[in-house]
Enzyme design. Structure first.
Site, PDB file in Angstrom:
ATOM      1  N   GLU A 131      -8.702   0.265  -2.964  1.00 55.61           N
ATOM      2  CA  GLU A 131      -9.474   0.341  -1.718  1.00 55.61           C
ATOM      3  C   GLU A 131     -10.399   1.531  -1.832  1.00 55.61           C
ATOM      4  O   GLU A 131      -9.972   2.606  -2.263  1.00 55.61           O
ATOM      5  CB  GLU A 131      -8.507   0.614  -0.570  1.00 55.61           C
ATOM      6  CG  GLU A 131      -8.385  -0.476   0.436  1.00 55.61           C
ATOM      7  CD  GLU A 131      -7.505  -0.013   1.574  1.00 55.61           C
ATOM      8  OE1 GLU A 131      -7.877   0.935   2.280  1.00 55.61           O
ATOM      9  OE2 GLU A 131      -6.430  -0.600   1.724  1.00 55.61           O
TER      10      GLU A 131
ATOM     11  N   HIS B 136      -3.596  -4.371   7.964  1.00 55.80           N
ATOM     12  CA  HIS B 136      -3.743  -3.212   8.848  1.00 55.80           C
ATOM     13  C   HIS B 136      -2.872  -3.365  10.087  1.00 55.80           C
ATOM     14  O   HIS B 136      -3.035  -4.293  10.864  1.00 55.80           O
ATOM     15  CB  HIS B 136      -5.186  -2.945   9.274  1.00 55.80           C
ATOM     16  CG  HIS B 136      -5.409  -1.469   9.497  1.00 55.80           C
ATOM     17  ND1 HIS B 136      -4.991  -0.832  10.630  1.00 55.80           N
ATOM     18  CD2 HIS B 136      -5.942  -0.518   8.689  1.00 55.80           C
ATOM     19  CE1 HIS B 136      -5.278   0.461  10.512  1.00 55.80           C
ATOM     20  NE2 HIS B 136      -5.844   0.684   9.345  1.00 55.80           N
TER      21      HIS B 136
ATOM     22  N   ARG C 128      -7.262  12.800   0.467  1.00 60.55           N
ATOM     23  CA  ARG C 128      -6.207  13.324   1.348  1.00 60.55           C
ATOM     24  C   ARG C 128      -4.827  12.812   0.957  1.00 60.55           C
ATOM     25  O   ARG C 128      -3.834  13.441   1.258  1.00 60.55           O
ATOM     26  CB  ARG C 128      -6.489  12.979   2.804  1.00 60.55           C
ATOM     27  CG  ARG C 128      -6.357  11.505   3.125  1.00 60.55           C
ATOM     28  CD  ARG C 128      -6.416  11.259   4.603  1.00 60.55           C
ATOM     29  NE  ARG C 128      -7.737  11.502   5.138  1.00 60.55           N
ATOM     30  CZ  ARG C 128      -8.166  10.961   6.291  1.00 60.55           C
ATOM     31  NH1 ARG C 128      -7.364  10.203   6.993  1.00 60.55           N
ATOM     32  NH2 ARG C 128      -9.377  11.189   6.718  1.00 60.55           N
TER      33      ARG C 128
ATOM     34  N   ARG D  59      -9.547   7.936  -1.272  1.00 65.15           N
ATOM     35  CA  ARG D  59     -10.520   8.423  -0.286  1.00 65.15           C
ATOM     36  C   ARG D  59     -11.392   9.515  -0.888  1.00 65.15           C
ATOM     37  O   ARG D  59     -10.948  10.266  -1.762  1.00 65.15           O
ATOM     38  CB  ARG D  59      -9.771   8.993   0.932  1.00 65.15           C
ATOM     39  CG  ARG D  59      -9.283   7.932   1.889  1.00 65.15           C
ATOM     40  CD  ARG D  59      -8.652   8.576   3.116  1.00 65.15           C
ATOM     41  NE  ARG D  59      -8.453   7.587   4.153  1.00 65.15           N
ATOM     42  CZ  ARG D  59      -9.310   7.350   5.145  1.00 65.15           C
ATOM     43  NH1 ARG D  59     -10.421   8.037   5.245  1.00 65.15           N
ATOM     44  NH2 ARG D  59      -9.054   6.441   6.042  1.00 65.15           N
TER      45      ARG D  59
ATOM     46  N   ASN E 260       0.853  -1.188   0.000  1.00 67.75           N
ATOM     47  CA  ASN E 260       0.000   0.000   0.000  1.00 67.75           C
ATOM     48  C   ASN E 260       0.899   1.252   0.000  1.00 67.75           C
ATOM     49  O   ASN E 260       1.693   1.444   0.930  1.00 67.75           O
ATOM     50  CB  ASN E 260      -0.896  -0.042   1.250  1.00 67.75           C
ATOM     51  CG  ASN E 260      -1.814   1.160   1.343  1.00 67.75           C
ATOM     52  OD1 ASN E 260      -1.421   2.271   1.044  1.00 67.75           O
ATOM     53  ND2 ASN E 260      -3.035   0.934   1.787  1.00 67.75           N
TER      54      ASN E 260
ATOM     55  N   HIS F 231      -5.667   3.474  -1.810  1.00 72.54           N
ATOM     56  CA  HIS F 231      -6.979   3.817  -1.254  1.00 72.54           C
ATOM     57  C   HIS F 231      -7.358   5.201  -1.747  1.00 72.54           C
ATOM     58  O   HIS F 231      -6.750   6.199  -1.343  1.00 72.54           O
ATOM     59  CB  HIS F 231      -6.893   3.779   0.276  1.00 72.54           C
ATOM     60  CG  HIS F 231      -8.199   4.040   0.968  1.00 72.54           C
ATOM     61  ND1 HIS F 231      -8.323   4.003   2.337  1.00 72.54           N
ATOM     62  CD2 HIS F 231      -9.439   4.342   0.509  1.00 72.54           C
ATOM     63  CE1 HIS F 231      -9.590   4.256   2.677  1.00 72.54           C
ATOM     64  NE2 HIS F 231     -10.276   4.479   1.584  1.00 72.54           N
TER      65      HIS F 231
ATOM     66  N   GLU G 171     -11.039  -9.283   3.442  1.00 70.26           N
ATOM     67  CA  GLU G 171      -9.750  -8.902   4.009  1.00 70.26           C
ATOM     68  C   GLU G 171      -9.975  -8.776   5.511  1.00 70.26           C
ATOM     69  O   GLU G 171     -10.814  -7.978   5.958  1.00 70.26           O
ATOM     70  CB  GLU G 171      -9.220  -7.589   3.443  1.00 70.26           C
ATOM     71  CG  GLU G 171      -7.840  -7.268   4.044  1.00 70.26           C
ATOM     72  CD  GLU G 171      -7.231  -5.971   3.556  1.00 70.26           C
ATOM     73  OE1 GLU G 171      -7.421  -5.605   2.381  1.00 70.26           O
ATOM     74  OE2 GLU G 171      -6.561  -5.310   4.375  1.00 70.26           O
TER      75      GLU G 171
ATOM     76  N   HIS H 179       0.949   6.235   1.796  1.00 70.29           N
ATOM     77  CA  HIS H 179       1.705   7.203   2.596  1.00 70.29           C
ATOM     78  C   HIS H 179       2.845   7.873   1.837  1.00 70.29           C
ATOM     79  O   HIS H 179       3.404   8.858   2.313  1.00 70.29           O
ATOM     80  CB  HIS H 179       2.153   6.566   3.908  1.00 70.29           C
ATOM     81  CG  HIS H 179       0.953   6.282   4.772  1.00 70.29           C
ATOM     82  ND1 HIS H 179       0.095   7.279   5.164  1.00 70.29           N
ATOM     83  CD2 HIS H 179       0.425   5.132   5.232  1.00 70.29           C
ATOM     84  CE1 HIS H 179      -0.905   6.757   5.859  1.00 70.29           C
ATOM     85  NE2 HIS H 179      -0.727   5.449   5.915  1.00 70.29           N
TER      86      HIS H 179
ATOM     87  N   THR I  29      -8.136   3.835   8.428  1.00 72.28           N
ATOM     88  CA  THR I  29      -9.345   3.014   8.552  1.00 72.28           C
ATOM     89  C   THR I  29      -9.381   2.399   9.949  1.00 72.28           C
ATOM     90  O   THR I  29      -8.451   1.703  10.350  1.00 72.28           O
ATOM     91  CB  THR I  29      -9.329   1.901   7.481  1.00 72.28           C
ATOM     92  OG1 THR I  29      -8.944   2.487   6.242  1.00 72.28           O
ATOM     93  CG2 THR I  29     -10.698   1.261   7.350  1.00 72.28           C
TER      94      THR I  29
HETATM   95  N1  PXP Z   1      -5.886  -2.911   4.505  1.00 69.18           N
HETATM   96  C1  PXP Z   1      -6.823  -1.926   4.573  1.00 69.18           C
HETATM   97  C2  PXP Z   1      -8.233  -2.265   4.236  1.00 69.18           C
HETATM   98  C3  PXP Z   1      -6.465  -0.618   4.949  1.00 69.18           C
HETATM   99  O1  PXP Z   1      -7.407   0.338   5.034  1.00 69.18           O
HETATM  100  C4  PXP Z   1      -5.114  -0.341   5.218  1.00 69.18           C
HETATM  101  C5  PXP Z   1      -4.706   1.049   5.576  1.00 69.18           C
HETATM  102  O2  PXP Z   1      -4.920   1.903   4.521  1.00 69.18           O
HETATM  103  C6  PXP Z   1      -4.185  -1.382   5.099  1.00 69.18           C
HETATM  104  C7  PXP Z   1      -4.598  -2.658   4.768  1.00 69.18           C
HETATM  105  C8  PXP Z   1      -2.721  -1.158   5.349  1.00 69.18           C
HETATM  106  O3  PXP Z   1      -2.551  -0.844   6.673  1.00 69.18           O
HETATM  107  P1  PXP Z   1      -1.114  -0.334   7.179  1.00 69.18           P
HETATM  108  O4  PXP Z   1      -0.843   0.947   6.448  1.00 69.18           O
HETATM  109  O5  PXP Z   1      -1.316  -0.161   8.644  1.00 69.18           O
HETATM  110  O6  PXP Z   1      -0.141  -1.408   6.820  1.00 69.18           O
END
Ligand code: PXP
Length: 241
Positions: free
Chosen positions: A70, A191, A49, A45, A7, A43, A151, A10, A101
């Site tokens: 996402e 997550h 953001r 949003r 992901n 993701h 998930e 960030h 999330t």
């Molecule tokens: N899975 C989902 C559904 C999420 O919303 C997120 C965070 O955006 C992640 C995985 C990844 O989480 P992390 O950034 O804490 O690894």
């Protein structure tokens, strides 16, 4: 061997801090792919953001592996997904005020709407995962809704402060995986997973893919994205510590 979807939200968070053009999450995604990531998660949003529409569009055109989009189950996002055709959509709850999330979907509240969204995307050939807490009721409801998979939210496990609580949360994840598999659903997890806590989840078995973002992007500041992805890929694939 479980897959790793990186992901890159960030990377976009840093870019948006200055509303600049870099660091570009698309570049980071392609570098993560070269380092061995099996797919990329973004993701989009509602408040934009971090990830922007152009990020997804360009990544769709350039990514060789699997694109997981996402999104919240809104009409706007469904329209974008139908146009973009990601390899997977993961439906998540979204609140404007949250930092990230916070929990799985409330399936009781959203069941009719989610069923419609899953069917619409499915008719277009886009499989859908529902992001849910590791609870039997949520797994059964996801199955009823007709999602291809789930998930499992690993946040409670990742945030557990004492070993007993952590073990209990790990047990809940394990039970959820077994039930989802029994019902014929694909199981992903994510997550809050990092280089220290991912192995215990990976060794449970049955989880086909991990979606991991923050810890990889944070480590890439020190060691570069190539090395950060390689290190996580080893842990996810082997379930070793
Ligand atoms: N899975 C989902 C559904 C999420 O919303 C997120 C965070 O955006 C992640 C995985 C990844 O989480 P992390 O950034 O804490 O690894």
């Amino acid at each position: 061997m479980a897959r790793l979807s990186v992901n890159v939200d960030h990377v976009a968070t840093v870019r948006q801090a200055r509303l600049d053009t870099e660091p570009d999450p698309v570049t980071a995604a392609l570098m993560a792919e070269l380092a061995g990531a099996d797919g990329i998660t973004m993701h989009l949003r509602e408040d934009r953001r971090h990830i922007q529409d152009r990020d997804l569009r360009i990544l769709r055109e350039t990514l060789k592996t699997s694109l997981n989009m996402e999104m919240g189950a809104t009409d706007e996002m469904v329209e974008i997904a139908l146009e973009l055709k990601p390899d997977l959509v993961t439906l998540v709850p979204e609140k404007r005020e949250e930092l990230t999330t916070e929990g799985g979907l409330d399936l009781g509240l959203d069941m009719a709407r989610l069923k419609g969204v899953v069917a619409t995307l499915g008719d277009s050939g886009i499989p859908v995962n529902l992001f849910i807490d590791p609870e039997a009721d949520s797994i059964r409801k996801s199955h009823k809704i007709g999602s291809a998979g789930v998930e499992i939210h690993t946040g409670a496990y990742a945030n557990a402060s004492d070993p007993g609580q952590r073990e209990a949360e790990l047990g809940r994840i394990g039970d959820a995986v077994i039930l989802a598999e029994k019902l014929g659903m694909k199981v992903h997890a994510g997550h809050g997973l990092d280089y220290r806590n991912v192995s215990a989840v990976a060794t449970l078995g049955g989880i086909e893919e991990f979606a991991i973002g923050f810890s990889i992007i944070a480590r890439s500041i020190y060691v570069g994205i190539n090395e950060a992805v390689r290190q996580m890929k080893v842990l996810v694939a082997a379930g070793a510590d």
